[in-house]
Design an enzyme around this catalytic site. Structure first.
Site, PDB file in Angstrom:
ATOM      1  N   LYS A   1       0.274  -1.397  -0.020  1.00  0.00           N
ATOM      2  CA  LYS A   1       0.104  -0.286  -0.206  1.00  0.00           C
ATOM      3  C   LYS A   1       1.165   1.281   0.373  1.00  0.00           C
ATOM      4  O   LYS A   1       0.571   2.345  -0.671  1.00  0.00           O
ATOM      5  CB  LYS A   1      -0.644  -0.466   0.831  1.00  0.00           C
ATOM      6  CG  LYS A   1      -2.109  -1.119   1.312  1.00  0.00           C
ATOM      7  CD  LYS A   1      -2.791  -1.199   1.974  1.00  0.00           C
ATOM      8  CE  LYS A   1      -3.603  -2.409   2.225  1.00  0.00           C
ATOM      9  NZ  LYS A   1      -3.706  -3.212   2.995  1.00  0.00           N
TER      10      LYS A   1
ATOM     11  N   GLN B   1      -4.294  -1.816   9.057  1.00  0.00           N
ATOM     12  CA  GLN B   1      -4.095  -2.423   8.717  1.00  0.00           C
ATOM     13  C   GLN B   1      -5.189  -3.733   9.957  1.00  0.00           C
ATOM     14  O   GLN B   1      -4.778  -3.606  10.998  1.00  0.00           O
ATOM     15  CB  GLN B   1      -2.983  -3.001   8.335  1.00  0.00           C
ATOM     16  CG  GLN B   1      -3.067  -4.307   7.587  1.00  0.00           C
ATOM     17  CD  GLN B   1      -3.474  -4.601   6.389  1.00  0.00           C
ATOM     18  OE1 GLN B   1      -3.897  -3.406   5.794  1.00  0.00           O
ATOM     19  NE2 GLN B   1      -3.688  -6.021   6.124  1.00  0.00           N
TER      20      GLN B   1
ATOM     21  N   ASP C   1     -11.272   3.171   3.852  1.00  0.00           N
ATOM     22  CA  ASP C   1     -11.780   1.798   4.113  1.00  0.00           C
ATOM     23  C   ASP C   1     -12.426   1.277   4.115  1.00  0.00           C
ATOM     24  O   ASP C   1     -13.496   0.014   3.998  1.00  0.00           O
ATOM     25  CB  ASP C   1     -10.978   0.967   5.286  1.00  0.00           C
ATOM     26  CG  ASP C   1      -9.434   0.085   5.494  1.00  0.00           C
ATOM     27  OD1 ASP C   1      -9.573  -0.587   4.468  1.00  0.00           O
ATOM     28  OD2 ASP C   1      -9.194  -0.640   6.089  1.00  0.00           O
TER      29      ASP C   1
HETATM   30  N1  GUN Z   1      -6.840  -6.703   6.258  1.00  0.00           N
HETATM   31  C1  GUN Z   1      -7.533  -7.428   5.291  1.00  0.00           C
HETATM   32  N2  GUN Z   1      -8.607  -6.880   4.291  1.00  0.00           N
HETATM   33  C2  GUN Z   1      -8.328  -5.622   4.899  1.00  0.00           C
HETATM   34  C3  GUN Z   1      -8.703  -4.537   4.320  1.00  0.00           C
HETATM   35  O1  GUN Z   1     -10.156  -4.821   3.475  1.00  0.00           O
HETATM   36  N3  GUN Z   1      -8.728  -3.310   5.175  1.00  0.00           N
HETATM   37  C4  GUN Z   1      -8.019  -3.580   6.099  1.00  0.00           C
HETATM   38  N4  GUN Z   1      -7.851  -2.325   7.149  1.00  0.00           N
HETATM   39  N5  GUN Z   1      -7.462  -4.917   6.510  1.00  0.00           N
HETATM   40  C5  GUN Z   1      -8.088  -5.399   6.468  1.00  0.00           C
END
Ligand code: GUN
Length: 293
Positions: free
Chosen positions: A55, A99, A122
Site C-alpha cells: 500500500k 491494517q 477503507d
Molecule cells: N486486512 C484484510 N483486508 C483488509 C482491508 O480491506 N482493510 C484493512 N484495513 N485491513 C485488511
C-alpha cells in the site's frame, strides 16, 4: 472444451494506478495539494507487513504523500487511538488505514470508530457502512469495490441476474451484497450454516467467494456461463490458493478471477482511488491546506 476467460486483476489494477498517477500529476501541475495516505500497522504479522508495504509503495509510485506508522503489538488501545486521531487531524492526509486484524487484546471496533469518517478510505466506519446500506455517498470498502470493478470489466449487465455471495463478513460479504443490489442483481448471501451450498452456487449467474477456505467451492457446482470472483487468499504449502477450485470452475465459467492475480492486486488500486476521491472531496469542501514547507 471451452474455458472461461480469465479476468486479469493485475491489468485492471495497473490501468487504475496509471490513470490515478496522471490525475495526481495534474493536481501537482495546477499547484494543488496531492492526496496523502497513512497506513498503521500494529504488531508483526508477516502477511499484514507485506500488504501494508504494498500500500505504501503503490501510494508513493502514484505520486501521493505516503506515511507509515508501525506500532508494537503491545501498544495500548489509548495509544493506538491517539495515533489514529493525530493522522486524521493532519490536513495533508486524506486517508487513514489501520491494517486488520489487530493483535489480540485490541478492540478493532473502537479503533475503527476513532477514524474520521471523511478519511476512512477503507469504508469500514459504521457511518460509511450505514451510507452504503442507505444508498448515500461515501467511501466503499476496498475489497467489495474491487470485486465490482472486476465484474464490470466483463461488460455484463447485472440487472435481474442472480448473484450469490458466499461469506458474510463485514469486510467483504455483507458490503459486496449491497453493491450487487445497487446494480440491480438479485442477491443471496450464503454462509457456514447454509443448507445445500452446492445448489445455491449452482444457481449463481455471479458468484462471489469470500469464505477463506481453500477450494471449498467445487468447480462442478458452478453454473455454466457464470462470472466467478474469488476473494480467497489461502496459503497452502507455501502456495496461494483461492476459495474456488480454479481449473474445474474455469471449464464452466464464462469469466473467472485467478488467485493470485485477481482480486488481490485490485484492492490496493481501489484504496488509492478512494484516497484520491477523499482528497478531491476535502479540497471541494474548502478544508484547510497544509502550510507550504
Ligand atoms: N486486512 C484484510 N483486508 C483488509 C482491508 O480491506 N482493510 C484493512 N484495513 N485491513 C485488511
Amino acid at each position: 472444451m471451452s474455458t472461461g476467460r480469465i479476468i486479469d486483476g493485475k491489468a485492471v489494477a495497473a490501468s487504475i494506478r496509471g490513470e490515478l498517477a496522471e490525475r495526481i500529476a495534474e493536481l501537482k501541475a495546477q499547484g494543488r495539494r496531492v492526496p496523502g495516505l497513512t497506513t498503521i500497522l500494529v504488531g508483526d504479522d508477516a502477511a499484514s507487513k507485506v500488504y501494508v508495504g504494498r500500500k505504501q509503495r503503490e501510494a508513493k509510485e502514484a505520486g501521493m504523500v505516503s506515511e507509515a506508522e508501525e506500532l508494537p503489538g503491545d501498544v495500548t488501545q489509548e495509544e493506538l487511538i491517539g495515533v489514529v486521531r493525530e493522522h486524521c487531524e493532519r490536513p495533508d492526509i486524506d486517508g487513514v488505514l489501520v491494517q486488520l486484524p489487530l493483535p489480540e487484546g485490541l478492540d478493532e471496533a473502537a479503533v475503527i470508530d476513532a477514524i474520521d469518517p471523511r478519511k476512512d478510505v477503507d469504508g469500514l466506519h459504521p457511518i460509511n457502512q450505514g451510507a452504503l446500506f442507505t444508498g448515500r455517498e461515501g467511501p466503499r470498502p476496498c475489497t467489495p469495490l474491487s470485486c465490482m470493478t472486476l465484474v464490470e470489466s466483463t461488460g455484463v449487465d447485472l440487472t435481474g441476474l442472480h448473484a450469490v455471495v458466499v461469506g458474510r463478513s463485514v469486510l467483504v460479504g455483507k458490503p459486496v451484497a449491497m453493491l450487487l443490489l445497487e446494480r440491480h442483481a438479485t442477491v443471496t448471501i450464503c454462509h457456514s450454516r447454509t443448507r445445500d451450498l452446492a445448489a445455491m452456487v449452482g444457481s449463481a449467474d455471479v458468484l462471489i467467494a469470500a469464505v477463506g477456505r481453500p477450494e471449498m467451492i467445487k468447480g462442478e457446482w458452478v453454473k455454466p456461463g457464470a462470472i466467478v470472483i474469488d476473494v480467497g487468499i489461502n496459503r497452502v504449502d507455501g502456495k496461494l490458493i483461492g476459495d474456488v477450485e480454479f481449473e474445474a470452475a474455469r471449464r464452466r465459467a464464462a469469466h473467472i478471477t485467478p488467485v493470485p492475480g485477481g482480486v488481490g492486486p485490485m484492492t490496493v488500486a481501489t484504496l488509492l482511488r478512494n484516497t484520491y476521491d477523499s482528497c478531491l472531496a476535502s479540497q471541494a469542501s474548502g478544508a484547510p491546506s497544509p502550510s507550504p514547507s
